[in-house]
Scaffold this motif. Sequence first.
Motif, short mmCIF file in Angstrom:
data_model
loop_
_atom_site.label_atom_id
_atom_site.label_comp_id
_atom_site.label_asym_id
_atom_site.label_seq_id
_atom_site.Cartn_x
_atom_site.Cartn_y
_atom_site.Cartn_z
N PRO A 116 0.83 -1.21 0.00
CA PRO A 116 0.00 0.00 0.00
C PRO A 116 0.87 1.26 0.00
O PRO A 116 1.85 1.35 0.74
N VAL A 117 0.51 2.21 -0.82
CA VAL A 117 1.21 3.49 -0.87
C VAL A 117 0.19 4.62 -0.79
O VAL A 117 -0.97 4.45 -1.16
N GLU A 118 0.62 5.75 -0.32
CA GLU A 118 -0.22 6.94 -0.29
C GLU A 118 0.67 8.16 -0.42
O GLU A 118 1.89 8.08 -0.25
N TRP A 150 4.55 14.77 0.17
CA TRP A 150 5.19 13.55 0.65
C TRP A 150 4.62 12.34 -0.08
O TRP A 150 3.54 12.38 -0.66
N TRP A 151 5.38 11.25 0.00
CA TRP A 151 4.98 9.94 -0.56
C TRP A 151 5.37 8.89 0.46
O TRP A 151 6.46 8.95 1.05
N LEU A 152 4.51 7.88 0.67
CA LEU A 152 4.72 6.92 1.75
C LEU A 152 4.36 5.50 1.31
O LEU A 152 3.38 5.30 0.60
N VAL A 153 5.15 4.53 1.76
CA VAL A 153 4.86 3.12 1.52
C VAL A 153 4.73 2.40 2.86
O VAL A 153 5.51 2.63 3.78
N ASP A 154 3.71 1.55 2.97
CA ASP A 154 3.50 0.70 4.14
C ASP A 154 4.03 -0.69 3.79
O ASP A 154 3.46 -1.39 2.95
N ILE A 229 9.02 9.63 1.91
CA ILE A 229 9.88 10.60 1.21
C ILE A 229 9.16 11.93 1.31
O ILE A 229 8.06 12.10 0.78
N HIS A 230 9.76 12.87 2.02
CA HIS A 230 9.08 14.11 2.38
C HIS A 230 9.88 15.31 1.90
O HIS A 230 11.06 15.44 2.21
#
Length: 251
Positions: A116-118, A150-154, A229-230
């Motif tokens: 999952p990414v957001e 920002w971009w985020l991966v769980d 990644i912010h």
Amino acid sequence: MLFGVSRASFALASLGLLAAPFVLPTDGEVAPDEDLPMVSRPLNCIPEGGRVERAAASSVLCASMCQHLSGLAFIFSGGLCDMRGVGLGQNLKSQTFARFHASNSTLLQDVSRGKPVEATLAYYGEVASKAVDDDMATMYHSANDISSPWWLVDMQDFHLVLAVDVLTRQDATSYRFHDIEIRVGTKPRIGQDFSTWALLGEYQGPYTVAEGRLNFTSDSGLCGRYVVIHKTSTDTDHLQLRDVKVYVQRP
């Protein structure tokens, strides 16, 4: 100190460079040995966050406290119960703890695919998943007029993160990639403040195409479940991610 051993020793154990002769407890009771991490379930690493220390008369009572506080791991030493990952586990009626088995693998694996990414609002369909689709013709692109995107991966489990590899947009707009922080977290984000997450690396920029892929590394690794990644600057330059890979120690 981390669970009664030095950071260096724990890092070596995490990388499989120290022996870890662990045994399983029986009948739900914790093995009586002191100074060794005990975990509530199989873990790839032990998060440093969520630490609670309390006095305890035995390892069994220490385990009971850790279970009550939904902790992931503990060590009992000299009457002190040192718990980690408090609030990250499950509060079950019964719980069997086992000694922590550090991986002996020296290999890395990318765990970013299929997870999952957001991200902050995307520009015309260039959504978060485009950064991990193995298509160099697509990318995640933040929307207009957004500061600190920002971009985020769980990763869906705790991993020892050793490197994050990033490729931004490769054209005349590559200068937009600047003031970047790569952080690793143990708990889901609250809002858009990632400052409490462990810092893996940072990049001031501005980026030029000649730099190619950027690799952010940690010698001992950071244990966590989330990688962000912010872009921390307050301007509205877009965050553009052509490809992202998150390398962890292979279990």
